[in-house]
Motif scaffolding. Structure first.
Motif, PDB file in Angstrom:
ATOM      1  N   SER A  99       0.719  -1.378  -0.239  1.00 12.00           N
ATOM      2  CA  SER A  99      -0.144   0.241  -0.109  1.00 12.00           C
ATOM      3  C   SER A  99       0.850   1.353   0.056  1.00 12.00           C
ATOM      4  CB  SER A  99      -0.835   0.089   1.124  1.00 12.00           C
ATOM      5  OG  SER A  99      -0.151   0.080   2.590  1.00 12.00           O
TER       6      SER A  99
ATOM      7  N   LYS B 216       2.068   3.139  -7.203  1.00  8.63           N
ATOM      8  CA  LYS B 216       1.051   1.656  -7.537  1.00  8.63           C
ATOM      9  C   LYS B 216       1.036   1.513  -9.057  1.00  8.63           C
ATOM     10  CE  LYS B 216      -1.561   2.043  -3.261  1.00  8.63           C
ATOM     11  NZ  LYS B 216      -3.061   2.098  -2.541  1.00  8.63           N
TER      12      LYS B 216
ATOM     13  N   THR C 109       9.607   2.618  -5.543  1.00 11.43           N
ATOM     14  CA  THR C 109       9.177   1.347  -5.741  1.00 11.43           C
ATOM     15  C   THR C 109      10.283   0.697  -6.287  1.00 11.43           C
ATOM     16  OG1 THR C 109       7.779   0.249  -7.239  1.00 11.43           O
ATOM     17  CG2 THR C 109       8.330   2.353  -8.145  1.00 11.43           C
TER      18      THR C 109
END
Length: 451
Positions: free
Chosen positions: A11, A54, A120
């Motif tokens: 998340s 994301k 990420t």
């Protein structure tokens, strides 16, 4: 300076953690990179950053927790926020995150300046950035950014450790273990391991030779006793566990013990207290690493742990057991002491200007110590021990001797030395001229202190 890789997340909770710090004025956003058109927007919400990360990560479904979250921390305030940000950016480049979307957030809510980095692990081409030996590479790359040669640094640490005063191999090991090394004896050598890699070896014979050469520093031992006795009265010595938890796990591991006193000694005096324990049982002893004067000591040689832990809870234990151990041989020429008037003034101030004698002494950095049938005023840091009888008149000396139990102690003696100071009464703020002013008599109004 240290670097740690923190837990992964699906998340991107690291974004929320850091933006919450910013909202509470405990953090500052220092760098935003690789977020494409988002960087052109005037105001960005945490969800905007998270959604973009994301979106990039969605190109590789095989990685369930793609968040990359790390922290780089300096010791104290050695590096400011701008310097830490520059180091963080260069480190991210070394780790393969140069073209990744990332945030750098400076935190100011601890004693050590530090920055958090969130990105990420999935590249914009869908490939996962290598995480092999990630923790080892993190340290190596930070050293590279800082211009440190790992081998040279380890050699320096070993040479510094060999120059300490120590009496056993275990004490020598503690010096290197406190610097983050793992040690293993094998085949006549002491292996030095860091980041899971064998970095160096020392012959045990060399360590044993240093042990035989080292001589106890009796002056430093006496000084340490005085320092412990003085500051143990000012800082809580109660032990507190230091725990650690593995990233992403609920298990908590006991790393060791500390106290407010231990933290103060490390920070202000360069003296580390290492408490020895087994499993989850309370510590059974402790050692002292004196980084300031390069020595290692068994804790009980300086101050038995029983007394150390009792210093806040029961001062009578200390008063009964410590003074005779601290006092050096008494000189015979105190009449000629140049500082006699200086200490007379300090002792008089402690007697007359404080609600409690011991409070006054502590404020002056002094102690009064019974030794035999004599009382001494002690200034441990200046290595001065002067008979009270040379500083006060006969009546005042007798009063103090009664207080410390060297003479019969009538109640009045205690009352005189521990006399309370009347509480200061602060009245409501009033207009002094309106009540006592020059116009009251002319207006035929009574002088009064009420409206």
């Amino acid at each position: 300076m240290v670097v740690r890789i923190l837990s992964s997340s699906a998340s991107f909770a690291g974004v929320s953690y850091n933006t919450n710090k910013i909202e509470k004025l405990r953090g500052e956003l220092m760098k935003v990179s690789g977020f494409g058109p988002l960087q052109g927007l005037e105001t960005l919400r945490p969800e905007d950053y998270k959604n973009y990360l994301k979106m990039v990560s969605a190109q590789n479904k095989r990685v369930s927790k793609p968040q990359f979250h790390a922290v780089i921390s300096a010791k104290g305030k050695a590096y400011d926020k701008a310097s830490l940000t520059e180091i963080a950016i260069r480190w991210l480049h070394q780790m393969g995150y140069a073209d990744q979307p990332y945030l750098v957030v400076y935190h100011n809510d601890t004693g050590n300046n530090h920055v958090h980095l969130v990105s990420t692990r999935i590249g914009k081409d869908g490939k996962k950035i290598s995480s092999g030996f990630e923790n080892i590479r993190a340290i190596q790359n930070l050293n590279k950014v800082l211009g440190l040669d790992e081998k040279q640094r380890i050699n320096l640490d070993v040479q510094k450790a060999l120059n300490y005063q120590f009496k056993t191999r275990a004490q020598f090991k503690m010096i290197l273990e406190s610097a983050g090394y793992i040690l293993k004896e094998t085949g006549g050598n002491l292996q030095i391991i860091k980041s899971g890699i064998l970095q160096d070896e020392i012959k045990l014979m060399l360590i044993n030779e240093r042990i035989h050469q080292n001589q106890p520093d009796t002056d430093r031992i006496k000084q340490l006793k005085a320092i412990f006795y003085k500051h143990g009265a000012e800082h809580d010595t109660k032990l507190m566990p230091v725990n650690s938890s593995s990233a992403g796990r609920d298990k908590i591991n006991l790393k060791g013990y500390t106290s407010n006193f231990a933290a103060y000694m490390q920070d202000k005096h360069g003296i580390a207290l290492i408490f020895h324990f087994k499993d989850d049982k309370p510590p059974y002893g402790y050692s002292i690493i004196d980084h300031a004067e390069k020595g290692v000591y068994k804790g009980s040689d300086i101050l038995p742990m029983k007394i150390l832990l009792a210093m806040q809870q029961d001062r009578s234990v200390v008063d009964q057991e410590m003074p005779s151990k601290l006092l050096p041989p008494v000189p015979e020429t105190y009449e000629l002491t140049a500082n006699r008037e200086y200490y007379r003034a300090l002792l008089s101030a402690a007697l007359n200007n404080y609600p409690d004698l011991k409070q006054g002494l502590r404020h002056q950095g002094l102690e009064v110590m019974p030794h035999g049938d004599e009382l001494y005023l002690a200034d441990p840091e200046a290595d001065q021990y002067i008979p009270v009888s040379l500083l006060l008149d006969g009546a005042a000396t007798l009063l103090m001797e009664r207080y410390y139990g060297l003479r019969p102690e009538p109640e009045i003696a205690i009352i005189n030395i521990n006399r309370p100071i009347a509480a200061i009464q602060i009245a409501e703020d009033i207009d002094d001229e309106a009540i006592h002013g020059r116009n009251r008599r002319r207006k035929k109004k009574a002088r009064t202190n009420s409206r």
